[in-house]
Enzyme design. Structure first.
Site, PDB file in Angstrom:
ATOM      1  N   ASN A  80       0.856  -1.183   0.000  1.00 40.28           N
ATOM      2  CA  ASN A  80       0.000   0.000   0.000  1.00 40.28           C
ATOM      3  C   ASN A  80       0.899   1.242   0.000  1.00 40.28           C
ATOM      4  O   ASN A  80       1.478   1.599   1.032  1.00 40.28           O
ATOM      5  CB  ASN A  80      -0.907  -0.021   1.235  1.00 40.28           C
ATOM      6  CG  ASN A  80      -1.849   1.167   1.288  1.00 40.28           C
ATOM      7  OD1 ASN A  80      -1.941   1.957   0.351  1.00 40.28           O
ATOM      8  ND2 ASN A  80      -2.556   1.307   2.397  1.00 40.28           N
ATOM      9  N   HIS A 126      -9.424   0.438   5.336  1.00 41.20           N
ATOM     10  CA  HIS A 126      -8.150   0.739   5.991  1.00 41.20           C
ATOM     11  C   HIS A 126      -8.370   1.715   7.137  1.00 41.20           C
ATOM     12  O   HIS A 126      -9.231   2.588   7.091  1.00 41.20           O
ATOM     13  CB  HIS A 126      -7.159   1.315   4.972  1.00 41.20           C
ATOM     14  CG  HIS A 126      -5.755   1.351   5.478  1.00 41.20           C
ATOM     15  ND1 HIS A 126      -5.298   2.333   6.326  1.00 41.20           N
ATOM     16  CD2 HIS A 126      -4.701   0.525   5.268  1.00 41.20           C
ATOM     17  CE1 HIS A 126      -4.031   2.104   6.608  1.00 41.20           C
ATOM     18  NE2 HIS A 126      -3.645   1.014   5.978  1.00 41.20           N
ATOM     19  N   GLU A 180      -6.911   4.280   8.125  1.00 39.45           N
ATOM     20  CA  GLU A 180      -6.820   5.713   7.823  1.00 39.45           C
ATOM     21  C   GLU A 180      -8.100   6.227   7.184  1.00 39.45           C
ATOM     22  O   GLU A 180      -8.473   7.387   7.376  1.00 39.45           O
ATOM     23  CB  GLU A 180      -5.601   5.967   6.925  1.00 39.45           C
ATOM     24  CG  GLU A 180      -4.290   5.748   7.651  1.00 39.45           C
ATOM     25  CD  GLU A 180      -3.163   5.301   6.752  1.00 39.45           C
ATOM     26  OE1 GLU A 180      -2.086   4.997   7.286  1.00 39.45           O
ATOM     27  OE2 GLU A 180      -3.355   5.230   5.514  1.00 39.45           O
ATOM     28  N   GLU A 191      -4.872  -5.324  10.629  1.00 43.52           N
ATOM     29  CA  GLU A 191      -3.926  -4.247  10.860  1.00 43.52           C
ATOM     30  C   GLU A 191      -4.256  -3.549  12.174  1.00 43.52           C
ATOM     31  O   GLU A 191      -5.132  -2.686  12.221  1.00 43.52           O
ATOM     32  CB  GLU A 191      -3.991  -3.220   9.726  1.00 43.52           C
ATOM     33  CG  GLU A 191      -3.535  -3.749   8.394  1.00 43.52           C
ATOM     34  CD  GLU A 191      -3.270  -2.604   7.424  1.00 43.52           C
ATOM     35  OE1 GLU A 191      -2.165  -2.548   6.891  1.00 43.52           O
ATOM     36  OE2 GLU A 191      -4.153  -1.762   7.224  1.00 43.52           O
ATOM     37  N   SER A 224       3.471  -1.953  10.386  1.00 39.94           N
ATOM     38  CA  SER A 224       4.927  -1.820  10.527  1.00 39.94           C
ATOM     39  C   SER A 224       5.669  -3.103  10.167  1.00 39.94           C
ATOM     40  O   SER A 224       6.696  -3.429  10.758  1.00 39.94           O
ATOM     41  CB  SER A 224       5.288  -1.360  11.939  1.00 39.94           C
ATOM     42  OG  SER A 224       4.773  -0.068  12.204  1.00 39.94           O
ATOM     43  N   LYS A 263       0.025   4.281  -0.344  1.00 41.70           N
ATOM     44  CA  LYS A 263      -0.655   5.412   0.281  1.00 41.70           C
ATOM     45  C   LYS A 263      -0.448   6.688  -0.548  1.00 41.70           C
ATOM     46  O   LYS A 263      -0.421   6.627  -1.776  1.00 41.70           O
ATOM     47  CB  LYS A 263      -0.210   5.561   1.731  1.00 41.70           C
ATOM     48  CG  LYS A 263      -0.417   4.264   2.537  1.00 41.70           C
ATOM     49  CD  LYS A 263      -0.142   4.437   4.003  1.00 41.70           C
ATOM     50  CE  LYS A 263      -0.383   3.120   4.723  1.00 41.70           C
ATOM     51  NZ  LYS A 263      -0.193   3.229   6.186  1.00 41.70           N
ATOM     52  N   GLY A 306       2.482   2.382  10.903  1.00 37.62           N
ATOM     53  CA  GLY A 306       3.355   3.542  10.770  1.00 37.62           C
ATOM     54  C   GLY A 306       3.986   4.008  12.059  1.00 37.62           C
ATOM     55  O   GLY A 306       4.611   5.064  12.095  1.00 37.62           O
TER      56      GLY A 306
END
Length: 327
Positions: free
Chosen positions: A82, A176, A178, A237, A283, A84, A243
């Site tokens: 991904n 996701h 985010e 996730e 991560s 992003k 991140g």
């Protein structure tokens, strides 16, 4: 159809635009649901209505991790990158070049179920999809990072499943963290996206996960689920690991993966549980992927930052070899 999840963050904890997004008819923001809603629509629609159902998975049912020589699911290893909102024409040209020249294990180059796509996919920003598709080896498929809930039209800034197919995408990443916790998408909205994408024969990488405070509060196994899984890969996730540099231990990740697989076996079918790939994201990097890959129910990875480095992404893909070695 797909599996999607919410972090169960109460609306009172959201601020700014996220809490303000709580009432539009198609986009009601994050909300917590604790009651199973009965289905009254068609099979497909009732399935996505049940996205608002609260399914509690118990960690008590997880089986112990022993030496692993094969993955639990019958599908091949799956690795998604991904990208992003990263990259320029030049940096992506270099990344594609690095991926094209990488030596990748053949074990991950097989199709899964009825899908015709490869088991390695990358998700560039929308504006670079055509550049990547025209220059990347056919060995790696293309995923989009989002799609609209229906056919295109007067929806400024959105991308339809039909348009994604038109430019050669085989997959779309939905749910996701985010999109949930920054943009404010909720389960019902994501469910509609997944239903439409699957109806257009796009594979769906359906993301589930929890916030750090929810992990600590024991809410990891509060998930929302839908049925029919032929074109679905589930990506676990943990939001606290995305991140941040923090990674779920192999044992923590395995605990969630086996709980999801057990839920599928009990609530959908043993066949679906055996063939659905459940991948880990959060991560993941070249240094930890092999240890994570040794766990029986970890069928691959959804990779963020490390997928922007060709050599590191190749190492993560090749961690499939860890499946052949006893833990």
């Amino acid at each position: 159809m797909a599996m999607v999840s919410t972090s169960l963050t109460p609306a009172s904890q959201l601020s700014g635009a996220k809490s303000a997004a709580a009432s539009p008819p198609l986009f009601s923001g994050l909300r917590r649901s604790s009651k199973l809603e009965s289905a009254s629509l068609s099979t497909t629609q009732s399935f996505f209505q049940s996205v608002n159902s609260h399914i509690r998975l118990s960690s008590a049912s997880t089986r112990p991790c022993t030496g692993i020589v094969a993955m639990a699911g019958t599908g091949k290893f799956f690795v998604g990158g991904n990208w992003k909102c990263n990259g320029t024409k030049d940096s992506i040209k270099q990344l594609v070049s690095d991926l094209n020249s990488a030596t990748l294990e053949p074990d991950v180059d097989l199709s899964f179920s009825s899908l015709t796509s490869a088991d390695v996919v990358v998700g560039p920003p929308f504006v670079y999809i055509d550049q990547v598709k025209s220059s990347l080896s056919d060995r790696i498929e293309i995923a989009a990072q989002n799609s609209w809930i229906g056919k295109g039209g007067a929806f400024t800034g959105e991308i339809s499943a039909e348009q994604l197919k038109d430019i050669g995408c085989k997959w779309v990443i939905l749910g996701h963290s985010e999109r949930r916790h920054v943009i404010g998408e909720n389960d019902e909205f994501i469910g509609k996206k997944a239903a439409y994408a699957l109806g257009q024969n796009l594979g769906v990488i359906a993301c589930i996960g929890e916030l750090l405070e929810e992990r600590e509060a024991g809410k990891t196994f509060d998930v929302y689920a839908v049925s029919s899984w032929d074109n679905i890969v589930i990506a676990y996730e943990p939001v606290w690991a995305i991140g941040t540099g923090k990674v779920a231990s192999p044992e923590q990740a395995q605990e969630v993966h086996v709980a999801v697989r057990d839920w599928l076996a009990k609530n959908v079918s043993p066949e679906v549980a055996s063939k659905t790939r459940i991948i880990y994201g959060g991560s993941v990097n070249a240094g930890n992927s092999a240890e994570l890959a040794k766990k029986e129910d970890i069928d691959g990875f959804l990779v963020g930052g490390a997928s922007l480095k060709g050599s590191d992404f190749a190492t993560i893909i090749n961690s499939v070899t860890a499946k052949k070695v006893a833990a």
